[in-house]
Write a protein that holds these residues in place. Sequence first.
Motif, PDB file in Angstrom:
ATOM      1  N   VAL A 158     -67.999 -72.102 -10.915  1.00 40.84           N
ATOM      2  CA  VAL A 158     -66.669 -71.725 -10.499  1.00 40.84           C
ATOM      3  C   VAL A 158     -65.919 -70.895 -11.873  1.00 40.84           C
ATOM      4  N   TYR A 159     -65.647 -69.926 -11.767  1.00 43.67           N
ATOM      5  CA  TYR A 159     -64.839 -69.490 -12.884  1.00 43.67           C
ATOM      6  C   TYR A 159     -63.568 -68.753 -12.560  1.00 43.67           C
ATOM      7  N   GLU A 160     -62.497 -69.113 -13.489  1.00 44.40           N
ATOM      8  CA  GLU A 160     -60.924 -68.858 -13.278  1.00 44.40           C
ATOM      9  C   GLU A 160     -60.300 -68.858 -14.469  1.00 44.40           C
ATOM     10  N   PRO A 161     -59.398 -68.502 -14.605  1.00 36.26           N
ATOM     11  CA  PRO A 161     -58.247 -68.494 -15.826  1.00 36.26           C
ATOM     12  C   PRO A 161     -57.702 -69.900 -15.868  1.00 36.26           C
ATOM     13  N   ILE A 162     -57.660 -70.558 -16.724  1.00 31.37           N
ATOM     14  CA  ILE A 162     -57.111 -72.077 -16.822  1.00 31.37           C
ATOM     15  C   ILE A 162     -55.756 -72.019 -16.242  1.00 31.37           C
ATOM     16  N   HIS A 163     -55.101 -71.102 -16.332  1.00 28.22           N
ATOM     17  CA  HIS A 163     -53.786 -71.137 -15.580  1.00 28.22           C
ATOM     18  C   HIS A 163     -53.692 -71.190 -14.166  1.00 28.22           C
ATOM     19  N   GLY A 164     -54.896 -70.885 -13.258  1.00 25.97           N
ATOM     20  CA  GLY A 164     -54.818 -70.588 -11.857  1.00 25.97           C
ATOM     21  C   GLY A 164     -54.149 -69.450 -11.451  1.00 25.97           C
ATOM     22  N   SER A 165     -53.704 -69.477 -10.289  1.00 25.66           N
ATOM     23  CA  SER A 165     -53.123 -68.339  -9.459  1.00 25.66           C
ATOM     24  C   SER A 165     -51.795 -67.890  -9.941  1.00 25.66           C
ATOM     25  N   ALA A 166     -51.073 -68.791 -10.874  1.00 26.87           N
ATOM     26  CA  ALA A 166     -49.704 -68.361 -11.054  1.00 26.87           C
ATOM     27  C   ALA A 166     -48.792 -67.675 -10.114  1.00 26.87           C
ATOM     28  N   PRO A 167     -48.711 -68.404  -8.966  1.00 24.58           N
ATOM     29  CA  PRO A 167     -47.873 -67.827  -7.863  1.00 24.58           C
ATOM     30  C   PRO A 167     -46.487 -67.391  -8.117  1.00 24.58           C
ATOM     31  N   ASP A 168     -45.749 -68.042  -9.220  1.00 27.05           N
ATOM     32  CA  ASP A 168     -44.445 -67.848  -9.403  1.00 27.05           C
ATOM     33  C   ASP A 168     -44.102 -66.612 -10.281  1.00 27.05           C
ATOM     34  N   ILE A 169     -45.221 -65.899 -10.651  1.00 26.83           N
ATOM     35  CA  ILE A 169     -45.014 -64.522 -11.241  1.00 26.83           C
ATOM     36  C   ILE A 169     -45.738 -63.538 -10.537  1.00 26.83           C
ATOM     37  N   ALA A 170     -46.394 -63.728  -9.260  1.00 26.58           N
ATOM     38  CA  ALA A 170     -47.252 -62.843  -8.395  1.00 26.58           C
ATOM     39  C   ALA A 170     -46.261 -61.638  -8.059  1.00 26.58           C
ATOM     40  N   GLY A 171     -47.035 -60.376  -8.412  1.00 26.96           N
ATOM     41  CA  GLY A 171     -46.181 -59.560  -7.883  1.00 26.96           C
ATOM     42  C   GLY A 171     -45.421 -58.657  -8.977  1.00 26.96           C
ATOM     43  N   LYS A 172     -45.016 -59.522 -10.189  1.00 26.73           N
ATOM     44  CA  LYS A 172     -44.151 -58.982 -10.885  1.00 26.73           C
ATOM     45  C   LYS A 172     -44.754 -58.021 -12.304  1.00 26.73           C
ATOM     46  N   GLY A 173     -46.099 -58.144 -12.311  1.00 27.90           N
ATOM     47  CA  GLY A 173     -46.550 -57.295 -13.297  1.00 27.90           C
ATOM     48  C   GLY A 173     -46.467 -57.770 -14.649  1.00 27.90           C
ATOM     49  N   VAL A 174     -46.235 -59.130 -14.731  1.00 25.69           N
ATOM     50  CA  VAL A 174     -46.329 -59.719 -16.056  1.00 25.69           C
ATOM     51  C   VAL A 174     -47.175 -60.883 -16.344  1.00 25.69           C
ATOM     52  N   ALA A 175     -48.257 -60.854 -15.326  1.00 24.62           N
ATOM     53  CA  ALA A 175     -49.406 -62.097 -15.714  1.00 24.62           C
ATOM     54  C   ALA A 175     -50.199 -61.359 -16.737  1.00 24.62           C
TER      55      ALA A 175
END
Length: 105
Positions: free
Chosen positions: A21-38
């Motif tokens: 299973v591969y993913e960025p260490i920070h996970g899904s970061a829902p607090d910044i979803a849709g803001k274009g800052v991830a």
Amino acid sequence: MLPGSMGLLPSASLGDQGPGVYEPIHGSAPDIAGKGVANPLGSILSAAMALRHSLGLAEEAARLERAVDRALAAGLRTADIAAGGASVTTSQMGDAVADALDEGR
């Protein structure tokens, strides 16, 4: 290692068998979803890890990693690593890596 941002870190959960299973260490970061800052680089580098470790595609993984290196060498930074300087959006960074991948053919 002190990379400057969790957005840069890929990760993998690997066992003795199976693809992993591969993913960025920070996970899904829902607090910044849709803001274009991830920062998409952790996700992109996680894909490179999957290419190398689960799919046996070492050269393809290296090409993807070199594309990330080229985007960073060009001075592109998302807000988390821009240190107050100019920054690009999530999409712009992703597009830059894709362009750098095309250039590396």
